[in-house]
Design a protein around this motif. Structure first.
Motif, PDB file in Angstrom:
ATOM      1  N   ARG A  38       0.841  -1.194   0.000  1.00 12.85           N
ATOM      2  CA  ARG A  38       0.000   0.000   0.000  1.00 12.85           C
ATOM      3  C   ARG A  38       0.877   1.245   0.000  1.00 12.85           C
ATOM      4  NH1 ARG A  38      -2.307  -0.408   6.251  1.00 12.85           N
ATOM      5  NH2 ARG A  38      -0.352   0.212   7.286  1.00 12.85           N
ATOM      6  N   PRO A  39       0.489   2.299  -0.735  1.00  6.70           N
ATOM      7  CA  PRO A  39       1.320   3.504  -0.814  1.00  6.70           C
ATOM      8  C   PRO A  39       1.323   4.326   0.463  1.00  6.70           C
ATOM      9  CG  PRO A  39      -0.740   3.831  -1.997  1.00  6.70           C
ATOM     10  CD  PRO A  39      -0.702   2.389  -1.603  1.00  6.70           C
ATOM     11  N   ASP A 158      -0.008  10.001  -6.428  1.00 10.14           N
ATOM     12  CA  ASP A 158      -1.266   9.605  -5.793  1.00 10.14           C
ATOM     13  C   ASP A 158      -2.357   9.327  -6.815  1.00 10.14           C
ATOM     14  OD1 ASP A 158      -0.226  10.069  -3.051  1.00 10.14           O
ATOM     15  OD2 ASP A 158      -0.188  12.151  -3.710  1.00 10.14           O
ATOM     16  N   SER A 160      -3.198   6.517  -8.268  1.00  9.27           N
ATOM     17  CA  SER A 160      -3.940   5.266  -8.116  1.00  9.27           C
ATOM     18  C   SER A 160      -4.922   5.305  -6.955  1.00  9.27           C
ATOM     19  CB  SER A 160      -2.969   4.094  -7.902  1.00  9.27           C
ATOM     20  OG  SER A 160      -2.170   3.891  -9.042  1.00  9.27           O
ATOM     21  N   SER A 161      -4.632   6.107  -5.943  1.00  7.96           N
ATOM     22  CA  SER A 161      -5.465   6.119  -4.743  1.00  7.96           C
ATOM     23  C   SER A 161      -6.428   7.297  -4.677  1.00  7.96           C
ATOM     24  CB  SER A 161      -4.580   6.116  -3.494  1.00  7.96           C
ATOM     25  OG  SER A 161      -3.614   7.144  -3.562  1.00  7.96           O
ATOM     26  N   ALA A 197      -0.843   1.725 -12.484  1.00 13.69           N
ATOM     27  CA  ALA A 197       0.126   2.008 -11.420  1.00 13.69           C
ATOM     28  C   ALA A 197       1.549   1.958 -11.972  1.00 13.69           C
ATOM     29  CB  ALA A 197      -0.027   1.007 -10.289  1.00 13.69           C
ATOM     30  N   ARG A 204       6.001   4.746  -3.259  1.00 11.96           N
ATOM     31  CA  ARG A 204       4.831   5.628  -3.157  1.00 11.96           C
ATOM     32  C   ARG A 204       3.890   5.368  -4.339  1.00 11.96           C
ATOM     33  NH1 ARG A 204       5.946  10.111   0.402  1.00 11.96           N
ATOM     34  NH2 ARG A 204       7.660   9.446   1.737  1.00 11.96           N
ATOM     35  N   ASP A 205       2.784   6.091  -4.339  1.00  8.12           N
ATOM     36  CA  ASP A 205       1.752   5.931  -5.364  1.00  8.12           C
ATOM     37  C   ASP A 205       1.996   6.887  -6.524  1.00  8.12           C
ATOM     38  OD1 ASP A 205      -0.525   5.745  -6.888  1.00  8.12           O
ATOM     39  OD2 ASP A 205      -1.888   6.506  -5.355  1.00  8.12           O
TER      40      ASP A 205
END
Length: 377
Positions: A38-39, A158, A160-161, A197, A204-205
């Motif tokens: 998880r990022p 960020d 992807s999230s 991704a 990180r993401d």
């Protein structure tokens, strides 16, 4: 003249942030995130929202704390010291700043959602290997009363999230023009948007966003049509200054870790920190850290006081922070010796984040060029 001294409120904010992060997100948390794939830790992000960090640049009318850019920099410095991963810069800084500059009711609602921690934004700007907003070629073609977006954005932090994305698209002109760009606020579940991704060394993401005839309406526009770069510019500069602050904090963290190692590691029955050659290198690094810290403080102050005149200060801060972080992590790994190259020691995580931070939102060359242009060279 801009003061480089911390106010009492800023000192209290730093102490509070440091105490919280040392307990809630030490460097070991980054290792745990990596192992779990998880990022960042959603629980940590919720706690940040409860503490008001997500609303640091959001007006009080929208539920924010409205503490200013220097305060955002202090929070980012403390996150950098422990390598705390979160979408703070993308969402709470860049998106909040850009949306705040847009005069419409939808932006006001979006700011309230950012402050509450309910929305996480990504900023989709670059399309090539380097930061170059003006080279945007992703098209937003007029279609009835709306637009159809086609193209790709890469290295979206960020991406992807996030559940929303601010995307810079070309509605007029050609790639290379700062005019003819429009900023759109898009839900990531919108038909026509796909995300891939991207694996980066800092765990990180980051993502590649692909737009395939995505339908957008006039209500999705943030700011003015064909003048999106002006809307996004302050958001980008706020992000660059806050990233410089994170790199400054990262540098301090790497320095402290290295000094601690020099005081413990022994060779020839002496701590290696007693060797004069290493003392000179550590002293030089300390001096660079102090100068960079001043540049970072200055950038935050000017963003708070005169945001339209902040470009030079921000680019100086980002360039210096990039160079100093590179020096700190290189010295740190070398002074740790061979073990510094192993995954067992945390110093390597500082180097990896420094490498990614150096490229994101403009590398040293980009910001050196900005400084030269601002000085008329």
């Amino acid at each position: 003249m801009t003061s480089l001294l911390e106010t009492e409120d800023e000192t209290l904010l730093r102490d509070s942030a440091r105490g919280f992060l040392n307990d809630a997100s030490p460097v070991s948390a980054l290792r745990a995130n990596r192992e779990q794939g998880r990022p960042f830790d959603p629980g940590l992000w919720r706690e940040m929202a409860q503490m008001g960090w997500t609303g640091v640049l959001v007006p009080e009318e929208q539920g924010g704390a409205d503490m200013g850019h220097r305060a955002a920099g202090i929070l980012s410095e403390e996150m950098g010291q422990v390598l705390a991963a979160s979408p703070f810069i993308s969402s709470a800084v860049m998106a909040a700043t850009a949306l705040r500059g847009a005069a419409n009711g939808r932006a006001s609602d979006a700011l309230a959602q950012i402050a509450a921690g309910e929305s996480i934004y990504a900023i989709a700007v670059d399309e090539g290997p380097k930061h170059a907003p003006a080279k945007t070629a992703l098209r937003a073609e007029k279609s009835g009363n709306g637009y159809r977006l086609s193209g790709s954005k890469t290295f979206v932090a960020d991406g992807s999230s996030a559940n929303r994305v601010l995307v810079l698209a070309r509605t007029a002109g050609e790639a290379g023009d700062t005019s003819g760009l429009t900023l759109f606020d898009i839900d990531v579940e919108r038909t026509g948007l796909s995300r891939e991704a991207i694996s980066t060394i800092d765990s990180r993401d980051h993502a590649r966003l692909n737009f395939d005839d995505l339908e957008a309406t006039g209500e999705d526009i943030v700011g003015e049509l064909d003048n999106g770069f002006a809307t996004l510019r302050h958001g980008l500069e706020a992000g660059q200054a806050t990233l410089a602050a994170e790199l400054s904090g990262l540098t301090a963290g790497a320095y402290a870790m290295t000094i601690g190692y020099l005081k413990e590691r022994k060779q020839f029955d002496r701590t290696i920190g007693s060797f004069q050659a290493l003392q000179h290198r550590a002293a030089h690094l300390f001096s660079e850290i102090e100068i960079t810290a001043s540049a970072v403080i200055n950038a935050g102050r000017i963003l708070d006081e005169s945001p339209d005149q902040a470009t030079l200060a921000v680019s100086i801060a980002k360039a210096r922070a990039t160079a100093t972080a590179k020096l700190a992590v290189s010295e740190g790994v070398q002074m740790h010796g061979g073990i510094g190259m192993t995954d067992e020691y945390d110093i390597g995580f500082f180097m990896k984040r420094a490498r990614v931070g150096a490229e994101w939102l403009g590398d040293y060359g980009y910001h050196a060029a900005q400084v030269a242009a601002a000085r008329g060279f």
